[in-house]
Motif scaffolding. Structure first.
Motif, PDB file in Angstrom:
ATOM      1  N   ASP A  13      -3.681  43.516  -0.243  1.00  0.00           N
ATOM      2  CA  ASP A  13      -4.654  43.466  -1.330  1.00  0.00           C
ATOM      3  C   ASP A  13      -5.833  42.573  -0.977  1.00  0.00           C
ATOM      4  O   ASP A  13      -5.831  41.858   0.028  1.00  0.00           O
ATOM      5  CB  ASP A  13      -4.004  43.061  -2.645  1.00  0.00           C
ATOM      6  N   GLY A  15      -8.125  40.543  -3.441  1.00  0.00           N
ATOM      7  CA  GLY A  15      -8.685  39.973  -4.658  1.00  0.00           C
ATOM      8  C   GLY A  15      -9.719  38.907  -4.350  1.00  0.00           C
ATOM      9  O   GLY A  15     -10.240  38.810  -3.232  1.00  0.00           O
ATOM     10  N   HIS A  44      -7.370  43.746  -7.596  1.00  0.00           N
ATOM     11  CA  HIS A  44      -6.789  43.828  -6.260  1.00  0.00           C
ATOM     12  C   HIS A  44      -7.797  44.286  -5.191  1.00  0.00           C
ATOM     13  O   HIS A  44      -7.464  44.321  -4.016  1.00  0.00           O
ATOM     14  CB  HIS A  44      -5.586  44.765  -6.263  1.00  0.00           C
ATOM     15  N   ASP A 144       2.061  45.979  -8.066  1.00  0.00           N
ATOM     16  CA  ASP A 144       2.346  45.875  -9.487  1.00  0.00           C
ATOM     17  C   ASP A 144       3.369  46.947  -9.856  1.00  0.00           C
ATOM     18  O   ASP A 144       3.154  48.107  -9.548  1.00  0.00           O
ATOM     19  CB  ASP A 144       1.086  46.075 -10.282  1.00  0.00           C
ATOM     20  N   HIS A 207       2.558  37.505  -9.667  1.00  0.00           N
ATOM     21  CA  HIS A 207       1.680  38.190 -10.631  1.00  0.00           C
ATOM     22  C   HIS A 207       1.920  37.646 -12.044  1.00  0.00           C
ATOM     23  O   HIS A 207       2.229  38.380 -12.981  1.00  0.00           O
ATOM     24  CB  HIS A 207       1.892  39.709 -10.601  1.00  0.00           C
TER      25      HIS A 207
END
Length: 242
Positions: A13, A15, A44, A144, A207
């Motif tokens: 990812d 971010g 993300h 996720d 998360h």
């Protein structure tokens, strides 16, 4: 997330933390690496336009996503966020990046000893989990993901079996989850339950709900460790070594 395995570098990812990490990478000689997306929701992918190695042709970055039905999925999404009036620099400026797609469940092709396996996750718009294996060590990234789909849950259970580390979506508590069914996230209780059932050595709760403060996370960590003594609560800058 940064994964160092042998001589290989993999990012998972991209971010907001990618901005500082990109600056850090420039302190070393340019190198090829993979960038694996679990999915392409904004939190993300928002760091990619600010990730300076992506603009530097001396780097070679293979960007992968496995949750699209169409071949152009990943490149199309990045082009959408990097276009006026959203962003002034076009995606074609990412000279170091090659966009690649695969179907969740397939292995990522490589020419070294690192094995990267993938699994379908349950998240709005689709998502993909990853398992990394090298020299008898393994780490799984399951975020996720929302528990509750029997077929997907069984696949995830097999996927994480015996892993040394499992980084798992633990956004809610079981009590909170009742209000957020269908939002695409799981609970710390399900993380611990899965880790115990699948013989995972170190579950890492990940998360977190952004509204949760450090004291609340400490309480969750204590409760989780009472069930699985090896449980960790993820924090920014955390480093795990085999």
């Amino acid at each position: 997330m940064e994964l160092c395995a042998g001589g290989s570098l993999v990012l998972i990812d991209c971010g907001s933390g990618a901005r500082n990490f990109g600056r850090d990478l420039h302190a070393f000689p340019p190198r090829p690496f993979d960038l694996l997306f679990t999915h392409t929701h904004l939190d993300h992918i928002c760091g990619l336009p600010f990730f300076t190695p992506a603009y530097d042709g001396r780097f070679e970055i293979s960007a992968w996503a496995g949750h699209f039905a169409s071949e152009g999925g990943l490149a199309d999404i990045i082009c959408r966020i990097m276009s006026p009036p959203i962003f002034p620099v076009a995606a074609k400026s990412l000279k170091a990046v090659t966009f690649r797609n695969f179907k969740a469940g397939a292995d990522i092709p490589r020419d070294d000893d690192l094995v990267i396996r993938t699994v379908k996750l349950n998240h709005p718009g689709g998502a993909c989990g990853y398992r990394f294996e090298l020299k008898g060590k393994s780490i799984c990234i399951i975020t996720d993901h929302e528990h509750g789909d029997k077929k997907i849950d069984e696949g995830v259970r097999r996927f994480v079996e015996g892993a040394d580390v499992m980084i798992y979506d633990a956004m809610y508590t079981d009590e909170e989850y009742k209000q957020f069914v269908g939002w695409g996230h799981s609970t710390w209780q399900k993380a611990v339950e899965l880790a115990l059932d699948a013989n995972v050595k170190t579950p890492v709760l990940f998360h977190h709900d952004p509204r949760r403060d450090d004291d609340a996370l400490d309480e969750i960590g204590e409760a989780a460790r009472a069930r699985h003594p090896g449980t960790l609560v993820a924090s920014e800058g955390m480093v795990l070594s085999p």
